[in-house]
Design a protein around this motif. Sequence first.
Motif, PDB file in Angstrom:
ATOM      1  N   ASP A  45       5.452   7.920   2.349  1.00 35.17           N
ATOM      2  CA  ASP A  45       6.315   6.366   2.625  1.00 35.17           C
ATOM      3  C   ASP A  45       6.202   5.684   1.114  1.00 35.17           C
ATOM      4  OD1 ASP A  45       6.766   6.332   5.173  1.00 35.17           O
ATOM      5  OD2 ASP A  45       4.691   5.590   5.870  1.00 35.17           O
ATOM      6  N   GLY A  46       5.070   6.016   0.340  1.00 37.64           N
ATOM      7  CA  GLY A  46       4.970   5.548  -0.975  1.00 37.64           C
ATOM      8  C   GLY A  46       6.217   6.066  -1.636  1.00 37.64           C
ATOM      9  N   LEU A  49       9.306   4.312  -1.209  1.00 35.61           N
ATOM     10  CA  LEU A  49       9.409   2.825  -1.787  1.00 35.61           C
ATOM     11  C   LEU A  49       9.762   3.149  -3.251  1.00 35.61           C
ATOM     12  CD1 LEU A  49       5.843   1.258  -0.302  1.00 35.61           C
ATOM     13  CD2 LEU A  49       8.297   0.933   0.411  1.00 35.61           C
ATOM     14  N   ARG A  71       1.014  13.342   6.859  1.00 35.38           N
ATOM     15  CA  ARG A  71       1.391  13.055   8.111  1.00 35.38           C
ATOM     16  C   ARG A  71       2.694  12.395   8.315  1.00 35.38           C
ATOM     17  NH1 ARG A  71       0.812   7.959   9.165  1.00 35.38           N
ATOM     18  NH2 ARG A  71       0.044   6.567   7.702  1.00 35.38           N
ATOM     19  N   PHE A  74       6.982   6.822   8.239  1.00 41.22           N
ATOM     20  CA  PHE A  74       7.855   5.899   8.772  1.00 41.22           C
ATOM     21  C   PHE A  74       9.172   6.054   7.942  1.00 41.22           C
ATOM     22  CE2 PHE A  74       6.989   3.232  12.137  1.00 41.22           C
ATOM     23  CZ  PHE A  74       5.609   3.341  12.399  1.00 41.22           C
ATOM     24  N   PHE A  75       8.991   6.350   6.701  1.00 37.64           N
ATOM     25  CA  PHE A  75      10.540   6.568   6.128  1.00 37.64           C
ATOM     26  C   PHE A  75      10.736   8.193   5.857  1.00 37.64           C
ATOM     27  CE2 PHE A  75       9.088   2.445   4.051  1.00 37.64           C
ATOM     28  CZ  PHE A  75       9.996   1.707   4.843  1.00 37.64           C
ATOM     29  N   ASN A 124       9.443  -3.344   1.991  1.00 41.68           N
ATOM     30  CA  ASN A 124       8.516  -3.420   3.016  1.00 41.68           C
ATOM     31  C   ASN A 124       8.120  -4.819   3.065  1.00 41.68           C
ATOM     32  OD1 ASN A 124       7.737  -0.873   4.295  1.00 41.68           O
ATOM     33  ND2 ASN A 124       6.188  -0.479   2.903  1.00 41.68           N
ATOM     34  N   GLU A 125       7.487  -5.396   2.031  1.00 42.11           N
ATOM     35  CA  GLU A 125       7.157  -6.619   1.981  1.00 42.11           C
ATOM     36  C   GLU A 125       6.876  -7.167   0.638  1.00 42.11           C
ATOM     37  OE1 GLU A 125       4.513  -4.227   1.104  1.00 42.11           O
ATOM     38  OE2 GLU A 125       4.141  -4.139   3.109  1.00 42.11           O
ATOM     39  N   SER A 160      11.622  -3.246   8.635  1.00 39.97           N
ATOM     40  CA  SER A 160      10.906  -1.778   8.410  1.00 39.97           C
ATOM     41  C   SER A 160       9.484  -1.806   7.921  1.00 39.97           C
ATOM     42  CB  SER A 160      11.735  -1.252   7.065  1.00 39.97           C
ATOM     43  OG  SER A 160      13.195  -1.133   7.358  1.00 39.97           O
ATOM     44  N   GLY A 161       9.093  -3.309   7.064  1.00 37.10           N
ATOM     45  CA  GLY A 161       7.937  -3.307   6.506  1.00 37.10           C
ATOM     46  C   GLY A 161       6.937  -3.810   7.822  1.00 37.10           C
ATOM     47  N   THR A 163       5.649  -2.548  10.369  1.00 39.87           N
ATOM     48  CA  THR A 163       4.742  -1.374  10.776  1.00 39.87           C
ATOM     49  C   THR A 163       3.642  -1.032   9.605  1.00 39.87           C
ATOM     50  OG1 THR A 163       6.347   0.231  10.247  1.00 39.87           O
ATOM     51  CG2 THR A 163       6.131  -0.332  12.394  1.00 39.87           C
ATOM     52  N   ALA A 164       3.761  -1.921   8.602  1.00 38.58           N
ATOM     53  CA  ALA A 164       2.969  -1.494   7.339  1.00 38.58           C
ATOM     54  C   ALA A 164       1.947  -2.746   7.204  1.00 38.58           C
ATOM     55  CB  ALA A 164       3.789  -1.376   6.097  1.00 38.58           C
ATOM     56  N   TYR A 165       1.662  -3.214   6.093  1.00 36.67           N
ATOM     57  CA  TYR A 165       0.690  -4.297   5.917  1.00 36.67           C
ATOM     58  C   TYR A 165       0.743  -5.274   6.895  1.00 36.67           C
ATOM     59  CZ  TYR A 165      -2.158  -7.073   2.593  1.00 36.67           C
ATOM     60  OH  TYR A 165      -3.354  -7.708   2.169  1.00 36.67           O
ATOM     61  N   SER A 168      -1.274  -4.684  10.074  1.00 36.40           N
ATOM     62  CA  SER A 168      -2.510  -4.741   9.564  1.00 36.40           C
ATOM     63  C   SER A 168      -3.173  -6.263   9.679  1.00 36.40           C
ATOM     64  CB  SER A 168      -3.189  -4.388   8.447  1.00 36.40           C
ATOM     65  OG  SER A 168      -2.815  -2.942   8.159  1.00 36.40           O
ATOM     66  N   ASP A 224       6.158  -4.387  -2.146  1.00 36.81           N
ATOM     67  CA  ASP A 224       5.984  -3.039  -1.747  1.00 36.81           C
ATOM     68  C   ASP A 224       4.871  -2.413  -2.373  1.00 36.81           C
ATOM     69  OD1 ASP A 224       8.161  -3.426  -0.259  1.00 36.81           O
ATOM     70  OD2 ASP A 224       9.528  -2.713  -1.647  1.00 36.81           O
ATOM     71  N   HIS A 225       4.854  -1.397  -3.355  1.00 38.70           N
ATOM     72  CA  HIS A 225       3.812  -0.727  -3.875  1.00 38.70           C
ATOM     73  C   HIS A 225       3.495  -1.146  -5.355  1.00 38.70           C
ATOM     74  CE1 HIS A 225       7.300   0.903  -5.275  1.00 38.70           C
ATOM     75  NE2 HIS A 225       6.826   1.643  -6.426  1.00 38.70           N
TER      76      HIS A 225
HETATM   77  P1  NAD Z   1      -0.780   3.417   0.105  1.00 36.54           P
HETATM   78  O1  NAD Z   1      -0.572   4.891  -0.417  1.00 36.54           O
HETATM   79  O2  NAD Z   1      -2.186   2.947  -0.091  1.00 36.54           O
HETATM   80  O3  NAD Z   1       0.015   3.343   1.394  1.00 36.54           O
HETATM   81  C1  NAD Z   1      -0.676   2.663   2.520  1.00 36.54           C
HETATM   82  C2  NAD Z   1      -0.346   3.120   3.852  1.00 36.54           C
HETATM   83  O4  NAD Z   1       0.816   2.386   4.198  1.00 36.54           O
HETATM   84  C3  NAD Z   1       0.183   4.723   4.005  1.00 36.54           C
HETATM   85  O5  NAD Z   1      -0.274   5.179   4.965  1.00 36.54           O
HETATM   86  C4  NAD Z   1       1.596   4.645   4.182  1.00 36.54           C
HETATM   87  O6  NAD Z   1       2.251   5.535   4.887  1.00 36.54           O
HETATM   88  C5  NAD Z   1       1.821   3.122   5.032  1.00 36.54           C
HETATM   89  N1  NAD Z   1       3.291   2.732   4.996  1.00 36.54           N
HETATM   90  C6  NAD Z   1       3.831   2.470   3.964  1.00 36.54           C
HETATM   91  N2  NAD Z   1       5.027   1.786   4.440  1.00 36.54           N
HETATM   92  C7  NAD Z   1       5.023   1.813   5.761  1.00 36.54           C
HETATM   93  C8  NAD Z   1       5.875   1.412   6.828  1.00 36.54           C
HETATM   94  N3  NAD Z   1       6.906   0.959   6.389  1.00 36.54           N
HETATM   95  N4  NAD Z   1       5.489   1.569   7.986  1.00 36.54           N
HETATM   96  C9  NAD Z   1       4.223   2.194   8.301  1.00 36.54           C
HETATM   97  N5  NAD Z   1       3.291   2.682   7.423  1.00 36.54           N
HETATM   98  C10 NAD Z   1       3.770   2.288   6.254  1.00 36.54           C
HETATM   99  O7  NAD Z   1       0.263   2.814  -0.963  1.00 36.54           O
HETATM  100  P2  NAD Z   1       1.594   2.887  -1.489  1.00 36.54           P
HETATM  101  O8  NAD Z   1       2.033   4.234  -1.150  1.00 36.54           O
HETATM  102  O9  NAD Z   1       1.376   2.309  -2.682  1.00 36.54           O
HETATM  103  O10 NAD Z   1       2.495   1.953  -0.346  1.00 36.54           O
HETATM  104  C11 NAD Z   1       2.289   0.575  -0.452  1.00 36.54           C
HETATM  105  C12 NAD Z   1       2.594  -0.032   0.777  1.00 36.54           C
HETATM  106  O11 NAD Z   1       1.028  -0.020   1.334  1.00 36.54           O
HETATM  107  C13 NAD Z   1       2.899  -1.358   0.713  1.00 36.54           C
HETATM  108  O12 NAD Z   1       4.064  -1.652   0.882  1.00 36.54           O
HETATM  109  C14 NAD Z   1       2.065  -2.109   1.930  1.00 36.54           C
HETATM  110  O13 NAD Z   1       2.802  -2.112   3.307  1.00 36.54           O
HETATM  111  C15 NAD Z   1       0.716  -1.070   2.322  1.00 36.54           C
HETATM  112  N6  NAD Z   1      -0.314  -1.737   2.255  1.00 36.54           N
HETATM  113  C16 NAD Z   1      -1.218  -1.745   3.407  1.00 36.54           C
HETATM  114  C17 NAD Z   1      -2.277  -2.521   3.252  1.00 36.54           C
HETATM  115  C18 NAD Z   1      -2.769  -2.492   4.643  1.00 36.54           C
HETATM  116  O14 NAD Z   1      -2.393  -2.096   5.828  1.00 36.54           O
HETATM  117  N7  NAD Z   1      -4.103  -3.402   4.901  1.00 36.54           N
HETATM  118  C19 NAD Z   1      -2.730  -3.063   2.148  1.00 36.54           C
HETATM  119  C20 NAD Z   1      -2.100  -3.003   1.142  1.00 36.54           C
HETATM  120  C21 NAD Z   1      -0.723  -2.383   1.005  1.00 36.54           C
END
Ligand code: NAD
Length: 271
Positions: A45-46, A49, A71, A74-75, A124-125, A160-161, A163-165, A168, A224-225
């Motif tokens: 997914d990263g 992004l 694995r 999502f994207f 994402n966010e 779309s975001g 399911t990400a941060y 959690s 995002d990242h």
């Molecule tokens: P990373 O490699 O640490 O990725 C974090 C995880 O987020 C990976 O498992 C990735 O598959 C998952 N992810 C990303 N976008 C997703 C989506 N739209 N739906 C479901 N899962 C998703 O970091 P990165 O590659 O730089 O990605 C940045 C993203 O990491 C940010 O956009 C944010 O959403 C996520 N993030 C999550 C947390 C948390 O869950 N506590 C904290 C910080 C960042």
Amino acid sequence: MKYFIINRGDEVSQALHERFIRLADQYGLTLDEEQPDTVLSIGGDGTMLQAFHRYKDQLDRLSFVGLHTGRLGFFADWKPEELDTMARVMARPPEEHPHSFVEYPLLSIELHTADGMESRLALNEFTIKGIEETMVARLDVNDVIFETFRGDGICISSPSGSTAYNKSLGGAVIHPSIPCLQITEIASINNRVFRTVGSPLVLPKHHHCDIYPQAGKRMSFSLDHLGFQRDNLVSIRTSVAKETIRFARYRPYPFWSRVQRAFIGQEPTEF
Ligand code: NAD
């Protein structure tokens, strides 16, 4: 059809990248970094992004497709062993796959600083956090004061975001066909003195949220990242962007199946 590839940089993704170029040659696809019709992301997914942020100025004319080398992402719903099929399907003329694009909403962020306004887009966010101390900020919804937030920070996500941060943080999973944004709190302080709503808020298209942090504080942001900081921030406005992202869907993969696979991943037990 012109394409470009962005890969995660690991050995497997790099090898698939090179193999796709050979297949694309056979199927008559043209490599074009400047103005591709389709951007292929190979990795996770990263990687998508990164691809989005690299081509965010051409969203009206291109689409994205993702292949995962870890694995299921999502994207990224294509598997490495499907590379050949993917190249073949991409080479088909558009009239042979008329319904194979989906458009998803994006998040618009306007950062108002003492020096002017910066516009950003997030797939994402966007998050805002304090640096040395607890973040204190007023939050307005549609120009009406909503609450004063105290805590670690605030996350504003696109569907779309969700399911990400956002997930959690206890936010809802939202189908990306719904144009909205979601505001979730990051560890808010709630007691007799400080009070926030405590629940995620979902705002529809045409609504907006303004955040006014305490003046003179250096703040940290994530988009995002990407991460960055500002010390002259006045306010931040977030809304559903007028731009959308287009994903090529050469075969159906329902969103709820992705959610089930990613977060549950097993057959329900008998009851
Ligand atoms: P990373 O490699 O640490 O990725 C974090 C995880 O987020 C990976 O498992 C990735 O598959 C998952 N992810 C990303 N976008 C997703 C989506 N739209 N739906 C479901 N899962 C998703 O970091 P990165 O590659 O730089 O990605 C940045 C993203 O990491 C940010 O956009 C944010 O959403 C996520 N993030 C999550 C947390 C948390 O869950 N506590 C904290 C910080 C960042």
